[in-house]
Motif scaffolding. Sequence first.
Motif, PDB file in Angstrom:
ATOM      1  N   THR A  13      13.578 -31.507 -10.619  1.00  0.00           N
ATOM      2  CA  THR A  13      14.895 -31.079 -10.120  1.00  0.00           C
ATOM      3  C   THR A  13      15.115 -31.565  -8.684  1.00  0.00           C
ATOM      4  O   THR A  13      16.197 -32.062  -8.353  1.00  0.00           O
ATOM      5  CB  THR A  13      15.016 -29.543 -10.182  1.00  0.00           C
ATOM      6  N   LEU A  14      14.114 -31.428  -7.845  1.00  0.00           N
ATOM      7  CA  LEU A  14      14.239 -31.896  -6.467  1.00  0.00           C
ATOM      8  C   LEU A  14      14.396 -33.414  -6.393  1.00  0.00           C
ATOM      9  O   LEU A  14      15.157 -33.923  -5.566  1.00  0.00           O
ATOM     10  CB  LEU A  14      13.025 -31.462  -5.649  1.00  0.00           C
ATOM     11  N   THR A  15      13.700 -34.132  -7.237  1.00  0.00           N
ATOM     12  CA  THR A  15      13.819 -35.599  -7.259  1.00  0.00           C
ATOM     13  C   THR A  15      15.227 -36.025  -7.649  1.00  0.00           C
ATOM     14  O   THR A  15      15.821 -36.902  -7.016  1.00  0.00           O
ATOM     15  CB  THR A  15      12.791 -36.202  -8.239  1.00  0.00           C
ATOM     16  N   ALA A  19      17.964 -37.889  -5.215  1.00  0.00           N
ATOM     17  CA  ALA A  19      18.557 -39.174  -5.612  1.00  0.00           C
ATOM     18  C   ALA A  19      20.071 -39.109  -5.554  1.00  0.00           C
ATOM     19  O   ALA A  19      20.732 -40.054  -5.104  1.00  0.00           O
ATOM     20  CB  ALA A  19      18.091 -39.545  -7.012  1.00  0.00           C
ATOM     21  N   ILE A  20      20.651 -38.007  -5.983  1.00  0.00           N
ATOM     22  CA  ILE A  20      22.115 -37.861  -5.952  1.00  0.00           C
ATOM     23  C   ILE A  20      22.606 -37.736  -4.517  1.00  0.00           C
ATOM     24  O   ILE A  20      23.612 -38.339  -4.128  1.00  0.00           O
ATOM     25  CB  ILE A  20      22.551 -36.647  -6.797  1.00  0.00           C
ATOM     26  N   THR A  21      21.884 -36.981  -3.696  1.00  0.00           N
ATOM     27  CA  THR A  21      22.301 -36.742  -2.315  1.00  0.00           C
ATOM     28  C   THR A  21      22.226 -38.003  -1.457  1.00  0.00           C
ATOM     29  O   THR A  21      23.146 -38.295  -0.694  1.00  0.00           O
ATOM     30  CB  THR A  21      21.415 -35.650  -1.681  1.00  0.00           C
ATOM     31  N   PHE A  22      21.140 -38.747  -1.588  1.00  0.00           N
ATOM     32  CA  PHE A  22      20.924 -39.884  -0.694  1.00  0.00           C
ATOM     33  C   PHE A  22      21.457 -41.206  -1.217  1.00  0.00           C
ATOM     34  O   PHE A  22      21.392 -42.213  -0.529  1.00  0.00           O
ATOM     35  CB  PHE A  22      19.441 -40.008  -0.362  1.00  0.00           C
ATOM     36  N   SER A  23      21.968 -41.212  -2.405  1.00  0.00           N
ATOM     37  CA  SER A  23      22.561 -42.462  -2.889  1.00  0.00           C
ATOM     38  C   SER A  23      23.988 -42.534  -2.368  1.00  0.00           C
ATOM     39  O   SER A  23      24.794 -41.654  -2.597  1.00  0.00           O
ATOM     40  CB  SER A  23      22.521 -42.544  -4.411  1.00  0.00           C
ATOM     41  N   GLY A  24      24.287 -43.588  -1.651  1.00  0.00           N
ATOM     42  CA  GLY A  24      25.624 -43.767  -1.082  1.00  0.00           C
ATOM     43  C   GLY A  24      26.570 -44.318  -2.129  1.00  0.00           C
ATOM     44  O   GLY A  24      26.200 -44.542  -3.286  1.00  0.00           O
TER      45      GLY A  24
END
Length: 93
Positions: A13-15, A19-24
């Motif tokens: 879940t954290l991964t 990935a969603i948060t840091f992908s621009g």
Amino acid sequence: MIMRLFALVALATLTIAAAITFSGPMAQARDYPFCRRGEGGPGDCKYDTYEQCLAAVSGTGGQCQPNYWLRQPDPALSGRRPPQSQRFYGPGY
């Protein structure tokens, strides 16, 4: 066993959240109509206008040319052809 499963689910879940948060936002691919060409190489196609390209090659001995890879609209579909002065047939013509 349950703690191991819980840790695995939490890690997954954290991964996914990271990935969603840091992908621009995705970069938009863009084709430009004019290319700068110097000594060898495929050319540098990043100019919107012929004038921009001419300014970039000024003093470098380079040339400007239409982007061969840019898909041009089919003149048969538009109902009219460009004037003779605006037609480009490529090298050797």
